[in-house]
Design a protein around this motif. Structure first.
Motif, PDB file in Angstrom:
ATOM      1  N   CYS A   1     -18.992  -6.176  19.136  1.00  0.00           N
ATOM      2  CA  CYS A   1     -19.038  -7.244  18.132  1.00  0.00           C
ATOM      3  C   CYS A   1     -17.688  -7.404  17.445  1.00  0.00           C
ATOM      4  O   CYS A   1     -17.226  -8.524  17.238  1.00  0.00           O
ATOM      5  CB  CYS A   1     -20.122  -6.930  17.107  1.00  0.00           C
ATOM      6  N   VAL A   2     -17.045  -6.319  17.111  1.00  0.00           N
ATOM      7  CA  VAL A   2     -15.843  -6.353  16.289  1.00  0.00           C
ATOM      8  C   VAL A   2     -14.545  -6.338  17.104  1.00  0.00           C
ATOM      9  O   VAL A   2     -13.580  -7.014  16.751  1.00  0.00           O
ATOM     10  CB  VAL A   2     -15.866  -5.174  15.289  1.00  0.00           C
ATOM     11  N   LEU A   3     -14.527  -5.604  18.205  1.00  0.00           N
ATOM     12  CA  LEU A   3     -13.281  -5.435  18.960  1.00  0.00           C
ATOM     13  C   LEU A   3     -12.682  -6.727  19.502  1.00  0.00           C
ATOM     14  O   LEU A   3     -11.452  -6.875  19.451  1.00  0.00           O
ATOM     15  CB  LEU A   3     -13.488  -4.429  20.093  1.00  0.00           C
ATOM     16  N   PRO A   4     -13.457  -7.683  20.022  1.00  0.00           N
ATOM     17  CA  PRO A   4     -12.802  -8.903  20.520  1.00  0.00           C
ATOM     18  C   PRO A   4     -12.005  -9.629  19.448  1.00  0.00           C
ATOM     19  O   PRO A   4     -10.894 -10.105  19.714  1.00  0.00           O
ATOM     20  CB  PRO A   4     -13.964  -9.766  21.019  1.00  0.00           C
ATOM     21  N   TRP A   5     -12.539  -9.687  18.245  1.00  0.00           N
ATOM     22  CA  TRP A   5     -11.807 -10.360  17.175  1.00  0.00           C
ATOM     23  C   TRP A   5     -10.546  -9.584  16.808  1.00  0.00           C
ATOM     24  O   TRP A   5      -9.484 -10.165  16.589  1.00  0.00           O
ATOM     25  CB  TRP A   5     -12.689 -10.558  15.949  1.00  0.00           C
ATOM     26  N   ILE A   6     -10.649  -8.266  16.747  1.00  0.00           N
ATOM     27  CA  ILE A   6      -9.480  -7.452  16.410  1.00  0.00           C
ATOM     28  C   ILE A   6      -8.388  -7.623  17.466  1.00  0.00           C
ATOM     29  O   ILE A   6      -7.206  -7.776  17.143  1.00  0.00           O
ATOM     30  CB  ILE A   6      -9.875  -5.963  16.263  1.00  0.00           C
ATOM     31  N   LEU A   7      -8.790  -7.630  18.724  1.00  0.00           N
ATOM     32  CA  LEU A   7      -7.806  -7.746  19.798  1.00  0.00           C
ATOM     33  C   LEU A   7      -7.233  -9.159  19.918  1.00  0.00           C
ATOM     34  O   LEU A   7      -6.043  -9.331  20.158  1.00  0.00           O
ATOM     35  CB  LEU A   7      -8.440  -7.330  21.128  1.00  0.00           C
ATOM     36  N   LEU A   8      -8.070 -10.179  19.760  1.00  0.00           N
ATOM     37  CA  LEU A   8      -7.608 -11.551  19.965  1.00  0.00           C
ATOM     38  C   LEU A   8      -6.945 -12.172  18.736  1.00  0.00           C
ATOM     39  O   LEU A   8      -6.204 -13.144  18.868  1.00  0.00           O
ATOM     40  CB  LEU A   8      -8.765 -12.437  20.419  1.00  0.00           C
ATOM     41  N   SER A   9      -7.219 -11.621  17.559  1.00  0.00           N
ATOM     42  CA  SER A   9      -6.641 -12.223  16.355  1.00  0.00           C
ATOM     43  C   SER A   9      -5.122 -12.053  16.291  1.00  0.00           C
ATOM     44  O   SER A   9      -4.444 -12.821  15.624  1.00  0.00           O
ATOM     45  CB  SER A   9      -7.289 -11.643  15.101  1.00  0.00           C
ATOM     46  N   SER A  10      -4.609 -11.060  16.975  1.00  0.00           N
ATOM     47  CA  SER A  10      -3.163 -10.841  16.943  1.00  0.00           C
ATOM     48  C   SER A  10      -2.413 -11.731  17.932  1.00  0.00           C
ATOM     49  O   SER A  10      -1.189 -11.807  17.880  1.00  0.00           O
ATOM     50  CB  SER A  10      -2.843  -9.372  17.225  1.00  0.00           C
ATOM     51  N   LEU A  11      -3.135 -12.394  18.827  1.00  0.00           N
ATOM     52  CA  LEU A  11      -2.477 -13.282  19.790  1.00  0.00           C
ATOM     53  C   LEU A  11      -2.018 -14.566  19.108  1.00  0.00           C
ATOM     54  O   LEU A  11      -2.683 -15.078  18.217  1.00  0.00           O
ATOM     55  CB  LEU A  11      -3.426 -13.637  20.933  1.00  0.00           C
TER      56      LEU A  11
END
Length: 134
Positions: free
Chosen positions: A21-31
């Motif tokens: 639930c949380v990891l995709p946002w953490i990983l993609l928000s920095s792109l």
């Protein structure tokens, strides 16, 4: 398998979906990529994506109540039903957070993303296996 092993397995599944639930946002928000998708449409879709989880929760609740029966004959089927309804509910609960991850790379603001993620997290809490299911 014993009831405690079954319960521990469902708890591990819950923690895995919490990370998903949380990891995709953490990983993609920095792109720094803009997909060109309308951010407000993603946010509204994420809000509406919270509602199917409520229907899935009623099925999950019925499966939890069925676990109170103590006859050994249908116990394996009840565990399978509980696992199936939990997985379906977890999928629907994490969908707004995944849309927040998609929105973050489409220009959706941080506050809107956090609203969708917290909505998913609160809904995920509904699908935890209570300690009474032993």
């Amino acid at each position: 398998m014993s009831r405690s092993e079954q319960r521990d397995g469902l708890t591990r599944v819950w923690w895995t979906w919490l990370a998903l639930c949380v990891l995709p946002w953490i990983l993609l928000s920095s792109l720094d990529v803009n997909l060109g998708l309308p951010a407000i449409a993603i946010f509204i879709t994420g809000l509406f994506a919270l509602f199917p989880s409520l229907k899935a929760f009623s099925a999950f609740k019925r499966a939890l109540f069925a676990m109170q029966e103590r006859d050994r004959a249908g116990e394996k089927a009840r565990w399978a039903n509980l696992q199936r309804t939990q997985l379906l509910g977890l999928y629907w609960a994490t969908l707004p957070a995944w849309l927040a991850a998609l929105g973050s790379i489409s220009g959706l603001g941080g506050v809107a993303c956090l609203l969708l993620i917290f909505g998913s997290l609160m809904t995920l809490l509904l699908y935890r296996i209570p300690r009474q299911v032993l």
